[in-house]
Design a protein around this motif. Structure first.
Motif, mmCIF file in Angstrom:
data_model
loop_
_atom_site.group_PDB
_atom_site.id
_atom_site.type_symbol
_atom_site.label_atom_id
_atom_site.label_comp_id
_atom_site.label_asym_id
_atom_site.label_seq_id
_atom_site.Cartn_x
_atom_site.Cartn_y
_atom_site.Cartn_z
ATOM 1 N N GLY A 1 4.927 -1.537 -20.155
ATOM 2 C CA GLY A 1 6.244 -0.929 -20.330
ATOM 3 C C GLY A 1 7.314 -1.866 -20.848
ATOM 4 N N ARG B 1 1.542 3.191 -3.186
ATOM 5 C CA ARG B 1 0.519 3.968 -3.894
ATOM 6 C C ARG B 1 0.803 5.456 -3.776
ATOM 7 N N ALA C 1 -3.644 -9.242 -13.378
ATOM 8 C CA ALA C 1 -2.495 -8.818 -12.569
ATOM 9 C C ALA C 1 -1.193 -9.052 -13.324
ATOM 10 N N CYS D 1 -13.503 -14.608 -4.409
ATOM 11 C CA CYS D 1 -13.445 -15.897 -5.114
ATOM 12 C C CYS D 1 -13.363 -17.036 -4.113
ATOM 13 N N SER D 2 -12.485 -16.871 -3.149
ATOM 14 C CA SER D 2 -12.275 -17.921 -2.154
ATOM 15 C C SER D 2 -13.555 -18.212 -1.392
ATOM 16 N N ASP E 1 0.818 -1.207 0.000
ATOM 17 C CA ASP E 1 0.000 0.000 0.000
ATOM 18 C C ASP E 1 0.857 1.263 0.000
ATOM 19 N N PHE F 1 -11.288 -16.142 -10.910
ATOM 20 C CA PHE F 1 -9.965 -16.083 -10.275
ATOM 21 C C PHE F 1 -8.860 -16.016 -11.329
ATOM 22 N N LEU G 1 -15.930 -20.152 -3.609
ATOM 23 C CA LEU G 1 -15.514 -21.545 -3.748
ATOM 24 C C LEU G 1 -15.893 -22.340 -2.495
ATOM 25 N N SER G 2 -15.641 -21.736 -1.327
ATOM 26 C CA SER G 2 -15.982 -22.419 -0.076
ATOM 27 C C SER G 2 -17.481 -22.667 0.006
ATOM 28 N N ARG H 1 -18.591 -25.413 -2.269
ATOM 29 C CA ARG H 1 -18.129 -26.701 -1.756
ATOM 30 C C ARG H 1 -19.043 -27.164 -0.617
ATOM 31 N N HIS I 1 -8.804 -25.465 -2.465
ATOM 32 C CA HIS I 1 -8.831 -24.175 -3.157
ATOM 33 C C HIS I 1 -8.186 -23.064 -2.334
ATOM 34 N N MET J 1 1.723 -6.347 -15.108
ATOM 35 C CA MET J 1 3.173 -6.353 -14.922
ATOM 36 C C MET J 1 3.919 -6.226 -16.249
ATOM 37 N N PHE K 1 -9.615 -11.940 -4.942
ATOM 38 C CA PHE K 1 -9.203 -13.288 -4.549
ATOM 39 C C PHE K 1 -9.999 -13.744 -3.341
ATOM 40 N N ILE L 1 1.965 -14.232 -7.378
ATOM 41 C CA ILE L 1 1.817 -12.904 -7.988
ATOM 42 C C ILE L 1 2.644 -11.865 -7.242
ATOM 43 N N ILE M 1 -5.204 -20.773 -3.640
ATOM 44 C CA ILE M 1 -5.296 -19.311 -3.662
ATOM 45 C C ILE M 1 -4.111 -18.705 -2.923
ATOM 46 N N MET N 1 -2.566 -5.657 -1.409
ATOM 47 C CA MET N 1 -2.645 -5.406 -2.851
ATOM 48 C C MET N 1 -4.097 -5.441 -3.315
ATOM 49 N N ASP N 2 -4.412 -4.646 -4.307
ATOM 50 C CA ASP N 2 -5.832 -4.456 -4.613
ATOM 51 C C ASP N 2 -6.493 -5.701 -5.192
ATOM 52 N N PHE N 3 -5.743 -6.540 -5.914
ATOM 53 C CA PHE N 3 -6.397 -7.714 -6.491
ATOM 54 C C PHE N 3 -6.692 -8.765 -5.432
ATOM 55 N N LEU N 4 -6.136 -8.598 -4.230
ATOM 56 C CA LEU N 4 -6.404 -9.567 -3.168
ATOM 57 C C LEU N 4 -7.876 -9.557 -2.780
ATOM 58 N N LYS O 1 -6.131 -13.123 -12.105
ATOM 59 C CA LYS O 1 -4.686 -13.381 -12.101
ATOM 60 C C LYS O 1 -4.059 -12.913 -13.417
#
Lengths: 104, 140
Positions: B139, A5, B132, B10-11, A2, B125, B14-15, B18, A69, B136, B7, A80, A73, B1-4, B129
């Motif tokens: 550039g 940023r 993300a 998603c998690s 963070d 998910f 999935l749970s 299941r 899962h 990267m 995630f 990443i 994850i 991180m923002d993509f977390l 990914k």
């Protein structure tokens, strides 16, 4: 991460610059951390994610109650974040090599 | 991180799927169960989902809009299926046996829905990914 940023939409000047010359026009606030400590923190965060991924995969192997899962994850998060760190490292090295190539 | 944040969502999805799959399997396995610890036949179980606010997301307005899913509770349905079978050890004096009200077709459809939902979460998910990873490549 963070800390990387950009705060309040303005680009911060490098911390070393601010320390030497406090009267930069438009410098938003005071920068308390230097780049190396920020990098250290980011690397620590990434290391934490790696450890979490390790723990998750160990749990899946030892204890069938943990879900696959969640371990996957955790692995992806570690993957990443590590790739991001590698990109930062590559950029820093590029800059370093560019400086070393400078004609004197 | 923002993509977390995605995630995390998603998690949770999935749970949840299941957990739904577990309940469906339990229903299918106990289609003919006439004895339970509580007495009477097995009751068909249903899973109830609830939206839970996402902590540690983007922050601000978007944080309120995002929510993950959690399993609120598993409820047992009341109904039973009465079948005439006087030879059955659990038959009552009229020869009726109370069997669980589990419909095989219904459970199969629920199972398909759960597994497709799970796949959708995995696809989301993977898409996150690849976003993300693509970021990267800027550039290069």
């Amino acid at each position: 991460m963070d800390e990387f940023r950009i705060k309040s939409g303005t680009i911060l000047p490098p911390p070393s610059l601010v320390k030497e010359n406090e009267s930069i026009a438009g410098a938003p606030g005071k920068v308390t951390k230097d780049f190396s400590s920020l990098l250290q923190e980011a690397i620590n965060d990434i290391n934490k994610l790696q450890i979490q991924a390790d723990e998750a995969i160990t749990k899946v192997q030892l204890d069938s109650a943990t879900s696959i899962h969640e371990a996957m994850i955790a692995l992806e998060k570690a993957d990443i974040s590590f790739r991001t760190m590698m990109q930062v490292r590559n950029k820093i090295l590029d800059a370093y090599q560019e400086i070393m190539r400078m004609q004197v | 991180m923002d993509f977390l944040a995605s995630f995390k969502i998603c998690s949770s999805g999935l749970s949840a799927q299941r957990a739904k799959m577990d309940v469906i399997t339990s229903n299918l396995a106990n289609m003919e169960t006439t004895k339970t610890r509580e007495g009477g036949p097995y009751r068909r179980k249903k899973v109830v989902f609830a939206a839970a606010p996402l902590q540690g997301g983007f922050g601000g307005l978007l944080d309120k809009a995002l929510s993950q899913v959690k399993v609120e509770k598993v409820v047992a349905e009341e109904g039973v299926r009465l079948i005439f079978d006087p030879q059955h050890p659990d038959a009552d004096e009229r020869g009726m046996v109370a069997k669980p009200d589990v419909n095989l077709m219904e459970e199969m459809v629920e199972m398909l829905a759960a597994s497709r939902n799970f796949e959708a979460c995995v696809t989301a998910f993977d898409a996150t990914k690849s976003m993300a990873l693509k970021a990267m490549d800027i550039g290069k």
